[in-house]
Design an enzyme around this catalytic site. Structure first.
Site, PDB file in Angstrom:
ATOM      1  N   ASP A  41       0.851  -1.185   0.000  1.00 31.84           N
ATOM      2  CA  ASP A  41       0.000   0.000   0.000  1.00 31.84           C
ATOM      3  C   ASP A  41       0.888   1.236   0.000  1.00 31.84           C
ATOM      4  OD1 ASP A  41      -2.366   1.388  -0.006  1.00 31.84           O
ATOM      5  OD2 ASP A  41      -2.726   1.201   2.145  1.00 31.84           O
ATOM      6  N   HIS A  82       4.267   2.282  -8.273  1.00 30.39           N
ATOM      7  CA  HIS A  82       4.062   0.828  -8.394  1.00 30.39           C
ATOM      8  C   HIS A  82       5.370   0.134  -8.766  1.00 30.39           C
ATOM      9  CE1 HIS A  82      -0.077   1.365  -7.676  1.00 30.39           C
ATOM     10  NE2 HIS A  82      -0.397   1.863  -8.856  1.00 30.39           N
ATOM     11  N   LEU A 130      11.513 -20.850   0.849  1.00 30.44           N
ATOM     12  CA  LEU A 130      10.393 -19.933   1.086  1.00 30.44           C
ATOM     13  C   LEU A 130       9.226 -20.236   0.139  1.00 30.44           C
ATOM     14  CD1 LEU A 130       9.335 -17.124   2.295  1.00 30.44           C
ATOM     15  CD2 LEU A 130      10.334 -16.112   0.250  1.00 30.44           C
TER      16      LEU A 130
HETATM   17  C1  IPE Z   1      -0.536  -0.260  -3.356  1.00 33.72           C
HETATM   18  O1  IPE Z   1      -0.439   1.127  -3.421  1.00 33.72           O
HETATM   19  C2  IPE Z   1      -0.538  -0.903  -4.716  1.00 33.72           C
HETATM   20  C3  IPE Z   1      -1.731  -1.694  -5.002  1.00 33.72           C
HETATM   21  C4  IPE Z   1      -2.701  -1.896  -4.160  1.00 33.72           C
HETATM   22  C5  IPE Z   1      -1.843  -2.281  -6.310  1.00 33.72           C
HETATM   23  P1  IPE Z   1      -1.692   2.059  -3.698  1.00 33.72           P
HETATM   24  O2  IPE Z   1      -1.874   2.125  -5.183  1.00 33.72           O
HETATM   25  O3  IPE Z   1      -2.861   1.610  -2.927  1.00 33.72           O
HETATM   26  O4  IPE Z   1      -1.178   3.457  -3.208  1.00 33.72           O
HETATM   27  P2  IPE Z   1      -1.967   4.561  -2.382  1.00 33.72           P
HETATM   28  O5  IPE Z   1      -2.637   3.884  -1.235  1.00 33.72           O
HETATM   29  O6  IPE Z   1      -2.933   5.184  -3.331  1.00 33.72           O
HETATM   30  O7  IPE Z   1      -0.890   5.515  -1.971  1.00 33.72           O
HETATM   31 MG    MG Z   2      -3.866   2.236  -1.153  1.00 36.42          MG
END
Ligand code: IPE
Ligand code: MG
Length: 182
Positions: free
Chosen positions: A25, A42, A136
């Site tokens: 996240d 990402h 793992l």
């Molecule tokens: C996590 O980061 C990536 C996925 C869930 C694919 P987010 O995309 O949720 O990033 P924020 O929460 O908007 O910062």
């Molecule tokens: Mg998020």
């Protein structure tokens, strides 16, 4: 070569968790703070995941679950979903041999059938390549949602009952657990 585990005391080694789960996240926020597009977040998130996988393997953690893409994430703009799928395929293509070298096994949980065909193919290929490994176990949660997992388990059990393959009196913890993804 020094590894993550060589820095640990015997006590710390003995108390390592068997299973670590990471909810990915904040990729978007990370990028925004730096004035970068979300996809850059990402990409960096995938890099962090790579470091975590390597460390978990070195430490001797048995299971690492990465919540990489939730069932709710399908509601994001198509461009972003496409970019996430692209990173996943790219990761699988470029990292499988490294995972193999490190004796990592791959499993997936979630609504895998909702992923684009080429992504499912790449996942199958990687799982097949890594199937015999016993270090793992990396569990990738993709299109995962705990509620949808329960919904699908209940539906599976109800179908068996309807088909006369299961007596409602035999629905117990074991029967339910057999219908869950893990
Ligand atoms: C996590 O980061 C990536 C996925 C869930 C694919 P987010 O995309 O949720 O990033 P924020 O929460 O908007 O910062
Ligand atoms: Mg998020």
């Amino acid at each position: 070569m020094s590894t993550a585990v060589s820095h640990l005391s015997p006590e710390a080694k003995a108390s390592l968790p068997q299973h670590v789960a990471v909810i990915m996240d904040g990729n978007g926020r990370w990028a925004k703070q730096r004035g970068l597009p979300r996809v850059e977040g990402h990409r960096q998130g995938a890099e962090s995941a790579r470091a975590i996988i390597r460390a978990a393997g070195e430490l001797g953690v048995k299971y690492l679950t990465l919540y990489a893409f939730s069932a709710e994430n399908w509601n994001r703009p198509k461009d972003e979903v496409d970019a996430l799928m692209k990173y996943l395929v790219h990761y699988l293509k470029t990292e499988t041999s490294e995972l193999n070298k490190n004796n990592v096994k791959l499993e997936v949980i979630g609504q895998i059938y909702r992923l684009p065909d080429h992504v499912q193919e790449q996942l199958k290929k990687a799982m097949h390549t890594l199937a015999k490994n016993n270090g793992l176990t990396l569990v990738m949660a993709l299109s995962y949602g705990s509620r949808i997992e329960i919904v699908e388990a209940v539906r599976g059990i109800a179908t068996k009952v309807k088909e006369g393959k299961l007596d409602p009196a035999d629905i117990n913890e074991q029967a339910i657990s057999q219908h869950l993804w893990t």
